[in-house]
Design a protein around this motif. Structure first.
Motif, PDB file in Angstrom:
ATOM      1  N   UNK A  30       0.826  -1.190   0.000  1.00 40.95           N
ATOM      2  CA  UNK A  30       0.000   0.000   0.000  1.00 40.95           C
ATOM      3  C   UNK A  30       0.864   1.244   0.000  1.00 40.95           C
ATOM      4  N   UNK A  31       0.671   2.109  -0.956  1.00 42.42           N
ATOM      5  CA  UNK A  31       1.428   3.355  -1.019  1.00 42.42           C
ATOM      6  C   UNK A  31       1.132   4.019  -2.341  1.00 42.42           C
ATOM      7  N   UNK A  32       1.542   5.266  -2.471  1.00 41.67           N
ATOM      8  CA  UNK A  32       1.114   5.999  -3.658  1.00 41.67           C
ATOM      9  C   UNK A  32       1.758   5.455  -4.933  1.00 41.67           C
ATOM     10  N   UNK A  83      -2.669  -1.012  -3.153  1.00 41.03           N
ATOM     11  CA  UNK A  83      -3.240   0.212  -3.746  1.00 41.03           C
ATOM     12  C   UNK A  83      -3.553  -0.020  -5.221  1.00 41.03           C
ATOM     13  N   UNK A 110      -7.263  -0.782  -3.860  1.00 38.40           N
ATOM     14  CA  UNK A 110      -7.620   0.518  -4.423  1.00 38.40           C
ATOM     15  C   UNK A 110      -8.101   0.325  -5.852  1.00 38.40           C
ATOM     16  N   UNK A 111      -7.175  -0.042  -6.714  1.00 38.76           N
ATOM     17  CA  UNK A 111      -7.527  -0.468  -8.064  1.00 38.76           C
ATOM     18  C   UNK A 111      -7.301  -1.969  -8.138  1.00 38.76           C
ATOM     19  N   UNK A 113      -4.462  12.490 -14.367  1.00 37.11           N
ATOM     20  CA  UNK A 113      -4.191  12.112 -12.979  1.00 37.11           C
ATOM     21  C   UNK A 113      -4.556  13.153 -11.912  1.00 37.11           C
ATOM     22  N   UNK A 114      -4.330  14.461 -12.134  1.00 36.44           N
ATOM     23  CA  UNK A 114      -4.693  15.395 -11.068  1.00 36.44           C
ATOM     24  C   UNK A 114      -6.185  15.391 -10.752  1.00 36.44           C
ATOM     25  N   UNK A 118      -7.795  13.245  -9.646  1.00 37.06           N
ATOM     26  CA  UNK A 118      -8.021  12.455  -8.432  1.00 37.06           C
ATOM     27  C   UNK A 118      -8.342  13.336  -7.224  1.00 37.06           C
TER      28      UNK A 118
END
Lengths: 263, 440
Positions: free
Chosen positions: B277-279, B303, B325-326, B399-400, B402
């Motif tokens: 899990x992480x960006x 994630x 997440x996805x 992407x932004x 989000x």
């Protein structure tokens, strides 16, 4: 005793006696409690609570504000006949409604949280952020509703505008934001999108809350930029002062109109 | 000593036995006679002997023991601390640690370097192979060797723990590998294979390295029942390693998850990918993987569970994607993949893609977000399921966007799109979504 405080006190007890505020508290209480009962103590409950804070609180605050202002119009006119400073009167009635509303939000959310949640440091912070953003939103949207009420004599028009404003902040603004992002998608927009969120208190509150959650990892690079910004002292100052601006601008605008208004 | 004698006898029996059953009948008797002569002349030259390392004994160091030993000998290392490094094993010997002797490289260079075939290493604790930016220091370096067996060892705080290059038919099993990596640039991999063939890696535990298991130019590798967790970068990282099999491994809480790249014909079955899990984390990242099978894996709380880029003709079946997440991010350059019989439950986004076209097949998956009905009662929904939500599509494009995650506006938009899809890829659809979660 200060006139403002006295008026505030009167308004406070007036509101407390009002059935709607009790209904509001109980609604929040039941809702939060049900979420915990059926969802267990997990992040999803927090996300649902976040939705309540972001949708319900602005709507109810703006409606409460406008109803109470129109309802206490005769009372305000009566007080205006007395030698009372208009500023104090306005701030008094504002405090008189915003404080009980915030209190009922805090009570309605806190009690189930205290009963059900497994406390740890991280959760405590998330909860604190939830409370603070909720209170800020209450302050902001009551202030906006008062501004609308002062500006519009006609009740129906006032209601219409208030609803429209709520609609703008919850839906339309995000649509415009998305449109802007797509129009400018050749540029790096991460920082720009931070600036855009500052223009909508609901978005700002949402981002602040999201960053407290695991789900923030889904935000990828943008999320990382946000984390870096809002995690820093500078970000804290900017988001805090923006929320304060969002509270103070409608109050002072309303105050100005109120003092100049011809009743 | 009596025990060792017994072992010698058993070994002798094995050697003679093997000669007796030699398929070459003519030579058999000659060999047998020769063997008898040999035993009479000197019993030590033919049978394996044991060399015991001991501080008080005549053999002081492990390196000394190896020098004295001959092919087929066994070296016993009793418990204790041995501060030795660059121990070169150039003969076929078995090294056996009793009471877990600690061999400490004192953070300077490699500890063991194996250059002979058939070396067996058991029961050692190998520590502190030094960090180097020029050389690949390892706790155990195997170069150009075959038939080696590395089992039941502990590797603590090494730069690389086990490093195989140009080797084949080796087995690495039941080792516990623990690193102290803090920075990617100054840390090595747990099990590192380079240009190897037919290697089995099983039942190892690896953590705290840069990559847990690293494969480059490896063929026919078998990776089974390993656990790789809390490594800085990837739990498993492989490139250019065709025809390898990965089964029943667990990859947990690694910095970036698992990445597999530029490889054909891989089998990844029954692995568990969890809590990556992480960006910038992935459960499993596929890049240019072709003709492979991904079956029966569990993806839990990543994630991004499965990310696929330029990967074609793969079969992704019977996997379980839970609370990611996805669940699946399929880039448009991934084609002809079959995604069937999977279970998708409780993921924030089921499928994301960056194109309105779709060249992959989805069929008979279970989607917990599916809201259709099944009138004919065949267990498959009558209404097709579109797993790509509008928002995940928008975010993939921009992407932004989000920033709007979980906003009321997006929820409305998703709902509208769900009812009448206009923007999301129309052909990315599961025509036969399962009504109930299946267990098999």
């Amino acid at each position: 005793m200060n006139t403002s405080a006295q008026i505030g006190k009167y308004e406070f007890f007036n509101i407390i006696r009002n059935r709607w505020i009790i209904f509001y508290t109980i609604l929040l209480l039941i809702f939060t409690d049900l979420l915990f009962r059926f969802g267990g103590d997990n992040p999803k409950v927090f996300i649902s609570l976040m939705n309540v804070v972001l949708i319900l609180i602005p709507l109810l605050s703006i409606m409460f504000g406008i109803i109470s202002f129109y309802n206490s119009r005769e009372f305000i006119e009566l007080l205006l006949a007395q030698p009372i400073d208009r500023k104090r009167l306005y701030l008094g009635i504002y405090a008189g409604i915003v404080i009980p509303l915030s209190l009922s939000f805090v009570i309605g959310v806190s009690i189930p949280f205290i009963i059900h949640a497994d406390w740890n440091f991280d959760k405590f912070w998330s909860f604190l952020v939830l409370l603070i953003t909720g209170i800020c939103l209450t302050f902001i949207f009551v202030a906006i509703s008062y501004l609308v009420a002062v500006k519009n004599e006609e009740k129906v028009k006032g209601f219409g505008i208030a609803l429209l404003l709520w609609f703008f902040f919850t839906l339309i603004f995000d649509g415009i934001l998305l449109l802007i992002l797509f129009m400018l998608d050749e540029y790096p927009l991460e920082k720009f999108s931070i600036i855009l969120t500052l223009f909508n208190p609901i978005d700002l509150a949402r981002v602040l809350l999201l960053l407290r959650l695991d789900i923030a990892a889904l935000m990828g690079y943008t999320g990382a930029v946000f984390h870096k910004f809002f995690g820093s002292f500078m970000g804290f100052t900017v988001s805090g002062s923006t929320l304060l601006l969002w509270i103070s601008i409608p109050i002072f605008w309303g105050l100005k109109s109120f003092t100049q208004k011809d009743f | 000593m009596k025990r060792f004698k017994n072992i010698i006898e058993i070994n002798l029996f094995k050697i003679t036995g093997r000669l007796f059953w030699s398929p070459d009948k003519e030579k058999k008797s000659i060999i047998f006679i020769y063997l008898l002569f040999g035993i009479m002349l000197s019993s030590t030259s033919l049978t394996a002997k044991d060399v015991i390392v001991g501080k008080s004994g005549e053999v002081q160091s492990i390196q000394e023991a190896i020098r004295m030993a001959e092919t087929g000998d066994r070296i016993f290392i009793p418990g204790g601390l041995y501060q030795e490094r660059n121990i070169i094993i150039d003969k076929t010997v078995t090294i056996w640690g009793e009471d877990r002797p600690v061999i400490d490289g004192e953070n300077q260079s490699s500890v063991f370097i194996i250059k002979a075939n058939g070396v067996i290493i058991r029961g050692l604790v190998i520590k502190n192979a030094g960090v180097s930016y020029i050389e690949d220091n390892a706790g155990l370096l195997i170069e150009d060797a075959r038939d080696c067996v590395i089992e039941n060892n502990d590797f603590i705080n090494n730069f690389f723990a086990i490093y195989l290059s140009k080797s084949s038919y080796c087995t690495i099993s039941n080792n516990r590998i623990q690193g102290n990596a803090t920075r990617e640039s100054s840390s090595g991999n747990g099990i590192h294979l380079w240009y190897c063939k037919n290697i089995t890696v099983e039942k190892n535990y690896i953590s705290g390295h840069r990559d847990g298991i690293y494969f480059e130019f490896v063929q026919n590798g078998l990776i089974r029942d390993n656990q790789s967790e809390q490594n800085l970068r990837y739990g498993l990282h492989f490139m250019f390693s065709d025809s390898c099999k990965y089964t029943s491994n667990t990859f947990k809480k690694n910095g970036v998850g698992v990445a597999v790249m530029y490889t054909n014909r891989v089998e990844m079955t029954h692995n568990t990918f969890e809590n990556n899990w992480g960006s910038a984390s992935f459960g499993l990242l596929l890049k240019e993987i072709r003709d492979s099978l991904i079956r029966g894996n569990i993806f839990y709380k990543n994630s991004t569970a499965l990310y696929s880029e330029a990967s074609n003709r793969n079969r992704i079946e019977k996997n379980v994607f839970t609370q990611n997440g996805w669940a699946l991010r399929l880039m448009a350059n991934s084609m002809d993949n079959q995604i069937v019989h999977n279970i998708f439950e409780g993921n924030s986004f089921d499928v994301a893609t960056n194109s309105r076209q779709n060249f992959n097949q989805f069929n008979e998956n279970y989607w917990s977000n599916y809201q259709g009905y099944d009138l004919d009662g065949d267990g498959l929904g009558d209404v097709p399921y579109h797993p790509v939500k509008l928002f995940s599509f928008l975010v993939q494009k921009n992407p932004p966007g989000i920033v709007l995650l979980k906003s009321f506006f997006i929820q409305m938009l998703d709902m509208a799109e769900n009812i009448l899809p206009v923007i999301t890829p129309e052909t990315l659809v599961d025509k036969n979504p399962r009504m109930v979660r299946h267990y098999d």
